[in-house]
Design an enzyme around this catalytic site. Structure first.
Site, PDB file in Angstrom:
ATOM      1  N   HIS A 197       0.828  -1.200   0.000  1.00 47.52           N
ATOM      2  CA  HIS A 197       0.000   0.000   0.000  1.00 47.52           C
ATOM      3  C   HIS A 197       0.866   1.256   0.000  1.00 47.52           C
ATOM      4  O   HIS A 197       0.610   2.202  -0.738  1.00 47.52           O
ATOM      5  CB  HIS A 197      -0.910  -0.001   1.231  1.00 47.52           C
ATOM      6  CG  HIS A 197      -2.042  -0.973   1.167  1.00 47.52           C
ATOM      7  ND1 HIS A 197      -3.365  -0.585   1.101  1.00 47.52           N
ATOM      8  CD2 HIS A 197      -2.058  -2.326   1.142  1.00 47.52           C
ATOM      9  CE1 HIS A 197      -4.140  -1.652   1.054  1.00 47.52           C
ATOM     10  NE2 HIS A 197      -3.373  -2.724   1.085  1.00 47.52           N
ATOM     11  N   ASP A 254      -5.401   6.241   2.358  1.00 47.80           N
ATOM     12  CA  ASP A 254      -5.522   4.847   1.924  1.00 47.80           C
ATOM     13  C   ASP A 254      -6.939   4.341   2.196  1.00 47.80           C
ATOM     14  O   ASP A 254      -7.590   4.760   3.155  1.00 47.80           O
ATOM     15  CB  ASP A 254      -4.507   3.990   2.687  1.00 47.80           C
ATOM     16  CG  ASP A 254      -4.469   2.553   2.192  1.00 47.80           C
ATOM     17  OD1 ASP A 254      -5.328   1.760   2.626  1.00 47.80           O
ATOM     18  OD2 ASP A 254      -3.598   2.214   1.378  1.00 47.80           O
ATOM     19  N   THR A 257      -5.887   0.853  -3.510  1.00 50.94           N
ATOM     20  CA  THR A 257      -4.740   0.106  -4.020  1.00 50.94           C
ATOM     21  C   THR A 257      -5.149  -1.258  -4.570  1.00 50.94           C
ATOM     22  O   THR A 257      -4.294  -2.048  -4.963  1.00 50.94           O
ATOM     23  CB  THR A 257      -3.692  -0.090  -2.903  1.00 50.94           C
ATOM     24  OG1 THR A 257      -4.329  -0.708  -1.774  1.00 50.94           O
ATOM     25  CG2 THR A 257      -3.115   1.251  -2.465  1.00 50.94           C
ATOM     26  N   HIS A 263       0.431 -15.005  -6.366  1.00 55.76           N
ATOM     27  CA  HIS A 263      -0.675 -14.914  -5.406  1.00 55.76           C
ATOM     28  C   HIS A 263      -1.727 -13.907  -5.855  1.00 55.76           C
ATOM     29  O   HIS A 263      -2.780 -13.801  -5.244  1.00 55.76           O
ATOM     30  CB  HIS A 263      -0.130 -14.513  -4.035  1.00 55.76           C
ATOM     31  CG  HIS A 263       0.521 -13.156  -4.005  1.00 55.76           C
ATOM     32  ND1 HIS A 263       1.503 -12.774  -4.895  1.00 55.76           N
ATOM     33  CD2 HIS A 263       0.349 -12.091  -3.186  1.00 55.76           C
ATOM     34  CE1 HIS A 263       1.889 -11.536  -4.625  1.00 55.76           C
ATOM     35  NE2 HIS A 263       1.199 -11.098  -3.593  1.00 55.76           N
ATOM     36  N   SER A 305       1.181  -7.019  -7.980  1.00 55.89           N
ATOM     37  CA  SER A 305       1.794  -8.056  -8.822  1.00 55.89           C
ATOM     38  C   SER A 305       1.041  -8.213 -10.134  1.00 55.89           C
ATOM     39  O   SER A 305       1.655  -8.425 -11.184  1.00 55.89           O
ATOM     40  CB  SER A 305       1.838  -9.396  -8.071  1.00 55.89           C
ATOM     41  OG  SER A 305       2.733  -9.331  -6.985  1.00 55.89           O
ATOM     42  N   ALA A 364      -6.604 -12.014   1.675  1.00 59.90           N
ATOM     43  CA  ALA A 364      -7.210 -10.718   1.341  1.00 59.90           C
ATOM     44  C   ALA A 364      -8.131 -10.859   0.137  1.00 59.90           C
ATOM     45  O   ALA A 364      -8.915 -11.809   0.057  1.00 59.90           O
ATOM     46  CB  ALA A 364      -6.113  -9.663   1.133  1.00 59.90           C
TER      47      ALA A 364
END
Length: 485
Positions: A18, A126, A148, A373, A378, A396
């Site tokens: 983040h 955030d 994010t 993942h 990514s 998550a």
């Protein structure tokens, strides 16, 4: 030369993925318009996550990087910390963030006393720092939320709130059922088995509802994505009048070479000796580690697939460690099949490493596939370099990212979309050698998908350049900032 006219306060979450992307979008805005001055308020991670962790090292690296229009202020550690309950981790995260509100208020008050209240244009916080919206309200300035995650996940989170608040739906019961749900931001019905971790508990759902309700109070939402990539999800959000204005500003990436990305020259030298698009790269992020049984299944699958590979193998934290972050093995041979390292050393077709310089690896022409993942950063990095993905989500919202990449967009293949790892319980399902080997073969043999991913990668580069959709979106956002002062 234009003089600074507005001050923005950025508040990232003290989590490496983040924080990096939040600071990169702050840099982008500052470099784009000389009238913007940005102060980033850094919360330190809780004490157990500080020493030697990636986030602690990153925060230390920011200490001397302040410039005239971009400065970093590290907030004091709160005097009293909330109680940590392993069964309610997100409650602890939220409480921990909120213990910093007083310090944020003090710092911003000092900034205003120096520059004047008319200079303060707003807060950029955030998505997991909803309490900071109340702090911004105390200064009578608007809040912009930086998401994010994907636009599709944002839409899903807001839809869950609608189900609860408007339709009185029991989301825990829904998540634990075995069915599919029509979610506005997705073209295909979404299986409940790929709902994110935490939606199967009341604590998790309450946290999601807190986030979603506060999101709707923001003036606008910035999302790390771009229109040509998540067209349906973004159009779904922008057509919903109950959602604040949405600005796709991505892809926002940590640059190759930043933060010691190229420090492992041995890895790059090995890749230099491999044929183009021949290597499958296994890497699962900062929490991406598996027990010995699962490690062996991966090793067997890699050998049986016959493909060249680079494997970032990480060691799980010990039960005594407060941090849930993985580390490097002193000797990876202790968890690998007997003779595995010798065999791949003799053949030259494989390499096992610890921490991986992920961006530098994905940028290398020898890499032809990425087993990941599916953390959102990514996903964006893989797309930027045109490397197709095999989805093995862990925690998550990664299961939803995996579903989007594989089912919605056809830019990846499945290893196990509904895999979930409990960070506090080492007993997890085992993905078999056969499942992993099949995923590797489908990933590396699908030339059509590889070309599709390369096309999307080219589009991701064009969108942030002058004339691109994200470039235009950032320009509109800056106009909004300037208009607030």
């Amino acid at each position: 030369m234009a003089t600074t006219t507005v001050e923005l306060i950025f508040i990232p979450l003290p989590v490496i993925g983040h924080m990096k992307s939040t600071i990169e979008i702050a840099k982008l805005l500052k470099n784009r318009d000389q009238r913007l001055s940005i102060t980033v308020l850094i919360m330190q991670p809780p004490s157990g996550l500080r020493t030697g962790s990636a986030i602690a090292t990153y925060i230390e690296s920011l200490a001397d990087k302040s410039t005239q229009r971009m400065r970093y202020i590290t907030l004091p550690q709160p005097e009293t910390l909330p109680t940590r309950d392993p069964k309610a981790p997100m409650t602890f995260v939220n409480d921990y963030i909120n213990t910093h509100c007083k310090h944020v208020t003090n710092v911003v008050t000092e900034i205003i006393s120096q520059s004047g209240s008319d200079k303060l244009s707003g807060f950029v916080v955030d998505m997991l720092c909803p309490g900071m919206i109340d702090v911004a309200n105390g200064f009578n300035v608007p809040t912009y939320v930086f998401v994010t995650s994907s636009a599709a996940y944002l839409g899903f989170e807001l839809y869950i709130q609608t189900l609860c608040d408007d339709q009185n739906q029991d989301v825990v019961e829904l998540t634990n059922s075995d069915g599919v749900v029509k979610v506005p931001g997705f073209v295909n019905p979404v299986p409940t088995k790929v709902f994110p971790s935490g939606y199967d508990t009341k604590e998790g759902v309450d946290y999601v509802l807190l986030i979603s309700r506060k999101l709707r109070e923001a003036k606008a939402i910035m999302v790390n994505t771009f229109l040509e990539f998540e067209t349906h999800a973004i159009e779904s959000l922008t057509s919903d009048k109950s959602v604040p204005g949405v600005y796709p500003v991505g892809p926002v990436l940590n640059p190759v070479g930043g933060d010691n990305e190229n420090s492992d020259s041995d890895v790059i030298k090995w890749l230099d000796s491999q044929p183009r698009s021949s290597v499958v790269f296994f890497c699962f992020g900062s929490l991406g580690c598996f027990n010995e049984v699962q490690v062996k299944e991966i090793a067997y699958a890699l050998e049986r697939s016959g493909h060249r590979f680079l494997w970032s193998l990480r060691q799980p934290p010990s039960p005594e460690q407060a941090s849930r972050h993985s580390g490097d093995y002193e000797d990876p041979g202790v968890v690998l099949p007997e003779g595995f390292l010798d065999r791949i050393g003799e053949s030259g077709k494989g390499k096992v490493i610890g921490w991986a310089p992920q961006m530098a690896v994905l940028a290398h022409s020898a890499v032809g596939g990425f087993v990941s993942h599916c953390g959102w950063n990514s996903v964006l990095e893989s797309m930027w370099f045109g490397v197709p993905m095999a989805a093995w989500p862990i925690y998550a919202e990664q299961q939803m990212n995996a579903f989007e990449m594989v089912v919605e967009l056809g830019l990846g293949v499945e290893i196990k979309l509904d895999y979930k790892k409990d960070m506090y319980n080492p007993k997890n399902d085992i993905v078999t050698t056969e499942e992993i080997e099949s995923g590797i073969r489908r990933l590396m043999d699908d030339d059509e998908m590889r070309e599709k991913m390369k096309d999307m990668g080219n589009m991701s580069r064009l969108t942030v350049r002058k004339g691109g959709s994200s470039y235009a979106s950032v320009g509109l956002l800056i106009q909004d900032f300037i208009g607030n002062a």
